[in-house]
Design a protein around this motif. Structure first.
Motif, PDB file in Angstrom:
ATOM      1  N   MET A  13       6.448   1.066   7.618  1.00 46.00           N
ATOM      2  CA  MET A  13       7.436   1.624   6.288  1.00 46.00           C
ATOM      3  C   MET A  13       8.410   0.264   6.924  1.00 46.00           C
ATOM      4  N   LYS A  17       5.448  -4.383   3.049  1.00 41.46           N
ATOM      5  CA  LYS A  17       3.648  -5.100   2.403  1.00 41.46           C
ATOM      6  C   LYS A  17       3.923  -4.911   0.654  1.00 41.46           C
ATOM      7  N   ASP A  36       1.236   3.337  -3.405  1.00 41.35           N
ATOM      8  CA  ASP A  36       2.718   3.797  -3.488  1.00 41.35           C
ATOM      9  C   ASP A  36       2.756   4.272  -4.877  1.00 41.35           C
ATOM     10  N   ILE A  47       6.247   9.742  -4.313  1.00 38.48           N
ATOM     11  CA  ILE A  47       5.205  10.794  -2.999  1.00 38.48           C
ATOM     12  C   ILE A  47       7.090  11.290  -2.877  1.00 38.48           C
ATOM     13  N   TYR A  59      -0.361  15.070   0.912  1.00 39.15           N
ATOM     14  CA  TYR A  59       0.097  13.947   0.389  1.00 39.15           C
ATOM     15  C   TYR A  59      -1.610  13.249   0.912  1.00 39.15           C
ATOM     16  N   ARG A  60      -1.725  13.817   2.481  1.00 43.93           N
ATOM     17  CA  ARG A  60      -2.656  12.452   2.435  1.00 43.93           C
ATOM     18  C   ARG A  60      -4.232  12.553   1.685  1.00 43.93           C
ATOM     19  N   GLU A  63      -3.338  11.001  -1.128  1.00 48.12           N
ATOM     20  CA  GLU A  63      -3.868   9.516  -1.400  1.00 48.12           C
ATOM     21  C   GLU A  63      -5.036   8.707  -0.327  1.00 48.12           C
ATOM     22  N   GLY A  82       0.514   2.254   1.757  1.00 48.81           N
ATOM     23  CA  GLY A  82       0.923   2.880   1.881  1.00 48.81           C
ATOM     24  C   GLY A  82       1.724   2.961   3.973  1.00 48.81           C
ATOM     25  N   GLY A  83       2.743   2.963   4.444  1.00 44.29           N
ATOM     26  CA  GLY A  83       2.746   2.730   6.133  1.00 44.29           C
ATOM     27  C   GLY A  83       1.856   3.351   6.741  1.00 44.29           C
ATOM     28  N   GLY A  84       1.047   4.773   6.277  1.00 40.63           N
ATOM     29  CA  GLY A  84       0.054   5.649   7.128  1.00 40.63           C
ATOM     30  C   GLY A  84      -1.304   5.337   6.788  1.00 40.63           C
ATOM     31  N   ARG A 123      11.605   7.513   2.100  1.00 34.68           N
ATOM     32  CA  ARG A 123      10.456   8.043   2.633  1.00 34.68           C
ATOM     33  C   ARG A 123      10.867   9.314   3.570  1.00 34.68           C
ATOM     34  N   PRO A 124      10.239  10.340   3.185  1.00 32.73           N
ATOM     35  CA  PRO A 124      10.657  11.303   3.558  1.00 32.73           C
ATOM     36  C   PRO A 124       9.556  12.106   5.390  1.00 32.73           C
ATOM     37  N   LEU A 125       9.126  10.397   5.439  1.00 30.92           N
ATOM     38  CA  LEU A 125       8.848  10.531   7.095  1.00 30.92           C
ATOM     39  C   LEU A 125       8.938  10.064   7.897  1.00 30.92           C
ATOM     40  N   ARG A 139       1.616   4.991  16.063  1.00 30.02           N
ATOM     41  CA  ARG A 139       1.249   3.814  15.079  1.00 30.02           C
ATOM     42  C   ARG A 139       0.214   2.623  15.566  1.00 30.02           C
TER      43      ARG A 139
HETATM   44  C1  S3P Z   1       4.203   6.368   4.695  1.00 26.40           C
HETATM   45  C2  S3P Z   1       4.751   5.379   3.943  1.00 26.40           C
HETATM   46  C3  S3P Z   1       5.161   5.212   2.298  1.00 26.40           C
HETATM   47  C4  S3P Z   1       4.856   6.306   1.947  1.00 26.40           C
HETATM   48  C5  S3P Z   1       4.493   7.986   1.977  1.00 26.40           C
HETATM   49  C6  S3P Z   1       4.049   7.907   3.530  1.00 26.40           C
HETATM   50  C7  S3P Z   1       3.907   6.520   5.676  1.00 26.40           C
HETATM   51  O1  S3P Z   1       5.086   3.842   2.240  1.00 26.40           O
HETATM   52  O2  S3P Z   1       3.424   5.562   1.441  1.00 26.40           O
HETATM   53  O3  S3P Z   1       6.029   7.864   2.407  1.00 26.40           O
HETATM   54  O4  S3P Z   1       3.370   7.219   6.625  1.00 26.40           O
HETATM   55  O5  S3P Z   1       4.616   6.176   7.147  1.00 26.40           O
HETATM   56  P1  S3P Z   1       5.845   2.104   3.269  1.00 26.40           P
HETATM   57  O6  S3P Z   1       5.188   2.066   3.731  1.00 26.40           O
HETATM   58  O7  S3P Z   1       5.561   1.327   1.799  1.00 26.40           O
HETATM   59  O8  S3P Z   1       7.170   2.413   3.116  1.00 26.40           O
END
Ligand code: S3P
Length: 171
Positions: A13, A17, A36, A47, A59-60, A63, A82-84, A123-125, A139
């Motif tokens: 995040m 990207k 996203d 999200i 959510y996963r 996604e 997304g970052g995950g 960004r909740p995570l 990661r």
């Molecule tokens: C996430 C990254 C977010 C988004 C979600 C989960 C993650 O995207 O998909 O909040 O798990 O790293 P960005 O990387 O675009 O912020």
């Protein structure tokens, strides 16, 4: 120029990207999808709302379903994940199975955190620096499974990174 190549951008995040993907699509004159944004449009919710109310496991699942749709139903050649997304084994199988080339945008945690802190995107995570750092450390070993690896130095802007990717990955 290898004009048919499809690319997925991964990385933590705040690494940039979406901006790099936007410039890359403009340099290569091709379509791109930001996963996203695609999810939010399809689901009709943000999200943050999904993760905060339904939880990360729910959510996963959403996604992965949307990733499958992007890969199978669009011709977009540039996909910003997304970052995950890339950290989930089934997602990696989908991406690799569809023949995309993967690019890891790597930067320091401090650089990502500075961008997360000043961004308006919720960004909740990454609600606080410690939680974000833990995720970042966990990661690194998975992001590095990507085919390509570009180090994002603060002195390069997202256009310059996109230019480097266009020159090296698409030559
Ligand atoms: C996430 C990254 C977010 C988004 C979600 C989960 C993650 O995207 O998909 O909040 O798990 O790293 P960005 O990387 O675009 O912020």
């Amino acid at each position: 120029m290898n004009s048919q190549r499809r690319v997925a951008l991964t990385g933590f995040m705040g690494v940039g990207k979406s901006s790099v993907a936007r410039h890359l699509a403009s340099i290569l004159r091709c379509d791109r999808v930001d996963l996203d944004s695609y999810i939010e449009k399809n689901e009709g919710r943000s999200i943050a709302d999904i993760i905060n109310n339904d939880g990360e496991p729910a959510y996963r699942i959403i996604e992965t379903a949307n990733l499958g749709r992007v890969l199978n139903e669009t011709d977009a050649r540039i996909l910003s994940l997304g970052g995950g997304t890339w950290t989930i084994p089934g997602n990696r199988d989908l991406i690799i199975g569809r023949g995309l080339v993967t690019v890891w945008l790597e930067s320091s945690f401090e650089h990502c955190w500075a961008n997360i802190s000043k961004s308006r995107k919720e960004r909740p995570l990454a609600k606080n620096k410690d939680a974000a750092r833990r995720l970042f450390d966990e990661r690194q070993g998975i992001y590095c499974l990507a085919d390509w690896h570009f180090i994002i130095r603060p002195e390069f802007n997202s256009y310059e990174i996109a230019r480097q990717i266009a020159d090296q990955v698409f030559s």
